[in-house]
Design a protein around this motif. Structure first.
Motif, PDB file in Angstrom:
ATOM      1  N   ALA A   5      41.332  34.723  37.942  1.00  0.00           N
ATOM      2  CA  ALA A   5      40.005  34.682  37.353  1.00  0.00           C
ATOM      3  C   ALA A   5      39.003  33.944  38.220  1.00  0.00           C
ATOM      4  O   ALA A   5      37.810  34.219  38.167  1.00  0.00           O
ATOM      5  CB  ALA A   5      40.066  33.998  35.978  1.00  0.00           C
ATOM      6  N   VAL A   6      39.435  32.977  39.026  1.00  0.00           N
ATOM      7  CA  VAL A   6      38.498  32.190  39.810  1.00  0.00           C
ATOM      8  C   VAL A   6      38.534  32.552  41.282  1.00  0.00           C
ATOM      9  O   VAL A   6      37.845  31.952  42.080  1.00  0.00           O
ATOM     10  CB  VAL A   6      38.763  30.677  39.632  1.00  0.00           C
ATOM     11  CG1 VAL A   6      38.540  30.266  38.210  1.00  0.00           C
ATOM     12  CG2 VAL A   6      40.158  30.304  40.091  1.00  0.00           C
ATOM     13  N   LEU A   7      39.336  33.517  41.664  1.00  0.00           N
ATOM     14  CA  LEU A   7      39.372  33.946  43.056  1.00  0.00           C
ATOM     15  C   LEU A   7      38.235  34.910  43.349  1.00  0.00           C
ATOM     16  O   LEU A   7      37.843  35.695  42.500  1.00  0.00           O
ATOM     17  CB  LEU A   7      40.693  34.666  43.364  1.00  0.00           C
ATOM     18  CG  LEU A   7      41.926  33.806  43.503  1.00  0.00           C
ATOM     19  CD1 LEU A   7      43.133  34.705  43.681  1.00  0.00           C
ATOM     20  CD2 LEU A   7      41.804  32.867  44.679  1.00  0.00           C
ATOM     21  N   GLY A   8      37.707  34.846  44.574  1.00  0.00           N
ATOM     22  CA  GLY A   8      36.829  35.909  45.021  1.00  0.00           C
ATOM     23  C   GLY A   8      37.630  37.202  45.017  1.00  0.00           C
ATOM     24  O   GLY A   8      38.645  37.314  45.693  1.00  0.00           O
ATOM     25  N   ARG A   9      37.184  38.205  44.268  1.00  0.00           N
ATOM     26  CA  ARG A   9      38.032  39.376  44.016  1.00  0.00           C
ATOM     27  C   ARG A   9      38.329  40.153  45.289  1.00  0.00           C
ATOM     28  O   ARG A   9      39.450  40.576  45.526  1.00  0.00           O
ATOM     29  CB  ARG A   9      37.354  40.282  42.997  1.00  0.00           C
ATOM     30  CG  ARG A   9      37.318  39.665  41.615  1.00  0.00           C
ATOM     31  CD  ARG A   9      38.703  39.344  41.149  1.00  0.00           C
ATOM     32  NE  ARG A   9      38.681  38.700  39.858  1.00  0.00           N
ATOM     33  CZ  ARG A   9      39.758  38.305  39.220  1.00  0.00           C
ATOM     34  NH1 ARG A   9      40.936  38.450  39.785  1.00  0.00           N
ATOM     35  NH2 ARG A   9      39.675  37.743  38.050  1.00  0.00           N
ATOM     36  N   ARG A 162      52.045  44.821  36.209  1.00  0.00           N
ATOM     37  CA  ARG A 162      50.638  44.536  35.956  1.00  0.00           C
ATOM     38  C   ARG A 162      49.795  45.247  37.020  1.00  0.00           C
ATOM     39  O   ARG A 162      50.193  45.304  38.184  1.00  0.00           O
ATOM     40  CB  ARG A 162      50.386  43.027  36.030  1.00  0.00           C
ATOM     41  CG  ARG A 162      50.960  42.222  34.867  1.00  0.00           C
ATOM     42  CD  ARG A 162      50.761  40.742  35.135  1.00  0.00           C
ATOM     43  NE  ARG A 162      51.214  39.908  34.044  1.00  0.00           N
ATOM     44  CZ  ARG A 162      50.435  39.389  33.100  1.00  0.00           C
ATOM     45  NH1 ARG A 162      49.126  39.655  33.127  1.00  0.00           N
ATOM     46  NH2 ARG A 162      50.923  38.637  32.152  1.00  0.00           N
ATOM     47  N   PRO A 163      48.646  45.780  36.662  1.00  0.00           N
ATOM     48  CA  PRO A 163      47.875  46.549  37.644  1.00  0.00           C
ATOM     49  C   PRO A 163      47.546  45.773  38.913  1.00  0.00           C
ATOM     50  O   PRO A 163      47.590  46.325  40.019  1.00  0.00           O
ATOM     51  CB  PRO A 163      46.602  46.925  36.868  1.00  0.00           C
ATOM     52  CG  PRO A 163      47.047  46.961  35.434  1.00  0.00           C
ATOM     53  CD  PRO A 163      48.060  45.854  35.304  1.00  0.00           C
ATOM     54  N   GLU A 164      47.199  44.465  38.794  1.00  0.00           N
ATOM     55  CA  GLU A 164      46.900  43.684  39.992  1.00  0.00           C
ATOM     56  C   GLU A 164      48.101  43.633  40.934  1.00  0.00           C
ATOM     57  O   GLU A 164      47.954  43.637  42.161  1.00  0.00           O
ATOM     58  CB  GLU A 164      46.504  42.248  39.641  1.00  0.00           C
ATOM     59  CG  GLU A 164      45.304  42.119  38.725  1.00  0.00           C
ATOM     60  CD  GLU A 164      45.714  41.857  37.295  1.00  0.00           C
ATOM     61  OE1 GLU A 164      45.048  41.058  36.631  1.00  0.00           O
ATOM     62  OE2 GLU A 164      46.717  42.462  36.848  1.00  0.00           O
ATOM     63  N   SER A 216      45.577  38.393  35.657  1.00  0.00           N
ATOM     64  CA  SER A 216      44.729  37.847  34.605  1.00  0.00           C
ATOM     65  C   SER A 216      44.998  38.593  33.307  1.00  0.00           C
ATOM     66  O   SER A 216      45.347  39.775  33.317  1.00  0.00           O
ATOM     67  CB  SER A 216      43.254  37.983  34.996  1.00  0.00           C
ATOM     68  OG  SER A 216      42.410  37.651  33.913  1.00  0.00           O
ATOM     69  N   ASP A 217      44.799  37.907  32.192  1.00  0.00           N
ATOM     70  CA  ASP A 217      44.915  38.552  30.879  1.00  0.00           C
ATOM     71  C   ASP A 217      43.579  39.121  30.412  1.00  0.00           C
ATOM     72  O   ASP A 217      43.513  39.703  29.326  1.00  0.00           O
ATOM     73  CB  ASP A 217      45.447  37.552  29.848  1.00  0.00           C
ATOM     74  CG  ASP A 217      46.877  37.138  30.144  1.00  0.00           C
ATOM     75  OD1 ASP A 217      47.630  37.980  30.669  1.00  0.00           O
ATOM     76  OD2 ASP A 217      47.236  35.970  29.878  1.00  0.00           O
ATOM     77  N   ASP A 218      42.525  38.946  31.200  1.00  0.00           N
ATOM     78  CA  ASP A 218      41.205  39.468  30.848  1.00  0.00           C
ATOM     79  C   ASP A 218      41.074  40.869  31.445  1.00  0.00           C
ATOM     80  O   ASP A 218      41.105  41.034  32.667  1.00  0.00           O
ATOM     81  CB  ASP A 218      40.128  38.543  31.414  1.00  0.00           C
ATOM     82  CG  ASP A 218      38.723  38.949  30.985  1.00  0.00           C
ATOM     83  OD1 ASP A 218      38.468  40.159  30.817  1.00  0.00           O
ATOM     84  OD2 ASP A 218      37.871  38.055  30.832  1.00  0.00           O
ATOM     85  N   PRO A 219      40.925  41.912  30.619  1.00  0.00           N
ATOM     86  CA  PRO A 219      40.840  43.286  31.144  1.00  0.00           C
ATOM     87  C   PRO A 219      39.727  43.477  32.164  1.00  0.00           C
ATOM     88  O   PRO A 219      39.870  44.250  33.113  1.00  0.00           O
ATOM     89  CB  PRO A 219      40.614  44.136  29.891  1.00  0.00           C
ATOM     90  CG  PRO A 219      41.123  43.315  28.763  1.00  0.00           C
ATOM     91  CD  PRO A 219      40.871  41.887  29.143  1.00  0.00           C
ATOM     92  N   ARG A 220      38.609  42.765  31.991  1.00  0.00           N
ATOM     93  CA  ARG A 220      37.510  42.922  32.950  1.00  0.00           C
ATOM     94  C   ARG A 220      37.897  42.366  34.310  1.00  0.00           C
ATOM     95  O   ARG A 220      37.568  42.957  35.345  1.00  0.00           O
ATOM     96  CB  ARG A 220      36.257  42.231  32.420  1.00  0.00           C
ATOM     97  CG  ARG A 220      35.653  42.887  31.178  1.00  0.00           C
ATOM     98  CD  ARG A 220      34.580  42.021  30.568  1.00  0.00           C
ATOM     99  NE  ARG A 220      35.121  40.728  30.140  1.00  0.00           N
ATOM    100  CZ  ARG A 220      34.389  39.753  29.593  1.00  0.00           C
ATOM    101  NH1 ARG A 220      33.085  39.938  29.423  1.00  0.00           N
ATOM    102  NH2 ARG A 220      34.946  38.618  29.226  1.00  0.00           N
ATOM    103  N   GLU A 221      38.575  41.229  34.312  1.00  0.00           N
ATOM    104  CA  GLU A 221      39.001  40.632  35.575  1.00  0.00           C
ATOM    105  C   GLU A 221      40.067  41.496  36.238  1.00  0.00           C
ATOM    106  O   GLU A 221      40.067  41.675  37.465  1.00  0.00           O
ATOM    107  CB  GLU A 221      39.525  39.217  35.330  1.00  0.00           C
ATOM    108  CG  GLU A 221      38.430  38.253  34.899  1.00  0.00           C
ATOM    109  CD  GLU A 221      38.973  36.928  34.413  1.00  0.00           C
ATOM    110  OE1 GLU A 221      40.213  36.795  34.349  1.00  0.00           O
ATOM    111  OE2 GLU A 221      38.168  36.031  34.112  1.00  0.00           O
ATOM    112  N   THR A 222      40.967  42.034  35.428  1.00  0.00           N
ATOM    113  CA  THR A 222      41.984  42.933  35.982  1.00  0.00           C
ATOM    114  C   THR A 222      41.330  44.143  36.632  1.00  0.00           C
ATOM    115  O   THR A 222      41.671  44.524  37.757  1.00  0.00           O
ATOM    116  CB  THR A 222      42.940  43.384  34.872  1.00  0.00           C
ATOM    117  OG1 THR A 222      43.672  42.249  34.387  1.00  0.00           O
ATOM    118  CG2 THR A 222      43.924  44.434  35.381  1.00  0.00           C
ATOM    119  N   ALA A 224      38.314  44.416  37.840  1.00  0.00           N
ATOM    120  CA  ALA A 224      37.582  44.025  39.048  1.00  0.00           C
ATOM    121  C   ALA A 224      38.544  43.809  40.214  1.00  0.00           C
ATOM    122  O   ALA A 224      38.264  44.225  41.348  1.00  0.00           O
ATOM    123  CB  ALA A 224      36.778  42.752  38.779  1.00  0.00           C
ATOM    124  N   ALA A 225      39.681  43.175  39.934  1.00  0.00           N
ATOM    125  CA  ALA A 225      40.654  42.934  40.996  1.00  0.00           C
ATOM    126  C   ALA A 225      41.229  44.242  41.519  1.00  0.00           C
ATOM    127  O   ALA A 225      41.390  44.434  42.728  1.00  0.00           O
ATOM    128  CB  ALA A 225      41.774  42.028  40.480  1.00  0.00           C
TER     129      ALA A 225
END
Length: 348
Positions: A5-9, A162-164, A216-222, A224-225
């Motif tokens: 969540a805090v990494l530059g994607r 996990r998708p990431e 991440s457990d946040d779908p938006r962050e996933t 984006a990554a």
């Protein structure tokens, strides 16, 4: 490591295959009866081929030293720091005489994670799988990800992760068409060699720390990554960066590794640079503490960690020097025949 969540994607996507351990692959899923095995397609990358066990003694005699090695001394004992890559060429797999002497002169091998430890493998498999009820990727991303899995002729079981982590696995496989394959990863070879030499293997980090860094457990962050990782794969940036890093490692070019940000095409924004600092440099104090603790417990440790962790003023050699260790970079002999068969390698 820090949470994705805090990494530059974009930086995280570019670094997945370079700064973290080779991620364990799930067991192959059964192929559909009407479909040929994916790796038999003519457009697939070359299939990794193991070295014949009967040929290993001769291969070791012919092996050249690669990578970056430091001698680390404190309290009358010598340990070693060795910078590795998690995807390599087949002819780089086996250690040259200088590295082999350091391994033989140690009483334990320390890796980021010991991927041959069944408990570590089981924990990775469980942590990497997509949790039940996880939100699906947006359809366009799911289609692009499936296309990259197909293009890589990857294990169909990859889709269960996990998708990431699917993207992470694809990134570390991105240079297989250039002969650089995670099946030849140096960490895995060292883990196997330690077992052959009956030396204990210790993990310097935890499974939880590694997986939290990338998922991440946040779908938006996933989403984006995954989007950033797919951009790296579709543009060939991941393949180019992995190939350049692997060749820099093979030649022991610490200066080129230290200037990674100038050629990786992944650190353009402040967020990306901060993400790199957290993903690589931010892990170094914990790694250094773990290595120092092993040494101070009375062990002669051969610690093998990704090469990007070794360079610069915040690299592991510099951190251990600030903890009072005497640290010296080791110079490879002019030729394998000139290297000592046993004992301590020379230093520069």
């Amino acid at each position: 490591m820090v949470r994705a969540a805090v990494l530059g994607r974009r930086a995280a996507a570019c670094l997945w295959g370079l700064a973290v351990p080779v991620l364990a692959q799930p067991a192959p899923a059964p192929a559909a009866p009407a479909s040929p095995p994916a790796l038999q397609r003519a457009d697939c990358p070359p299939v990794a081929t193991p070295i014949d066990p009967a040929a290993i003694p001769q291969a070791l005699r012919e092996a050249r030293d690669h990578g970056l090695l430091w001698r680390v001394e404190q309290g009358g004992r010598t340990s070693w720091l060795y910078g590795t890559v998690h995807a390599a060429r087949r002819d780089w797999m086996l250690p040259g005489p200088t590295v082999l002497a350091a391994v033989q002169g140690s009483d334990r091998i320390a890796l980021e994670l010991d991927l041959l430890d069944p408990a570590v493998g089981a924990a990775l498999q469980a942590a990497m799988r997509n949790p039940p009820g996880a939100a699906p990727l947006p359809p366009d991303l799911a289609r692009r990800l499936a296309a990259q899995i197909d293009a890589a002729c990857a294990d169909p079981g990859l889709a269960a992760l996990r998708p990431e982590l699917q993207v992470a696995s694809l990134v570390v496989m991105a240079a297989r068409r250039d002969g650089i394959d995670p099946a030849y990863g140096i960490d895995l070879v060292l883990a196997g060699m330690a077992r052959g030499l009956r030396k204990p293997v210790v993990s310097l980090e935890s499974v939880e720390l590694q997986v939290r860094a990338l998922a991440s457990d946040d779908p938006r962050e996933t989403a984006a990554a995954v989007a950033s990782g797919l951009e790296q794969l579709e543009s060939s940036a991941a393949r180019d960066a992995l190939g350049t890093l692997a060749r820099a490692w093979a030649d022991g070019r610490a200066n080129l590794l230290e200037s990674y940000g100038q050629w990786c095409d992944c650190l353009h924004t402040l967020e990306e640079r901060e993400g790199f600092e957290r993903l690589v440099v931010g892990r170094n104090p914990g790694l250094a503490r773990s290595i120092a603790a092993q040494h101070r417990a009375g062990h002669r440790v051969f610690a093998a960690v990704g090469a990007l962790h070794m360079v610069g003023p915040q690299g592991l050699p510099a951190l251990l020097a600030r903890q009072g260790f005497r640290v010296e970079r080791v110079q490879w002999p002019a030729s394998p025949a000139a290297a000592p068969a046993r004992g301590a390698p020379p230093s520069r």
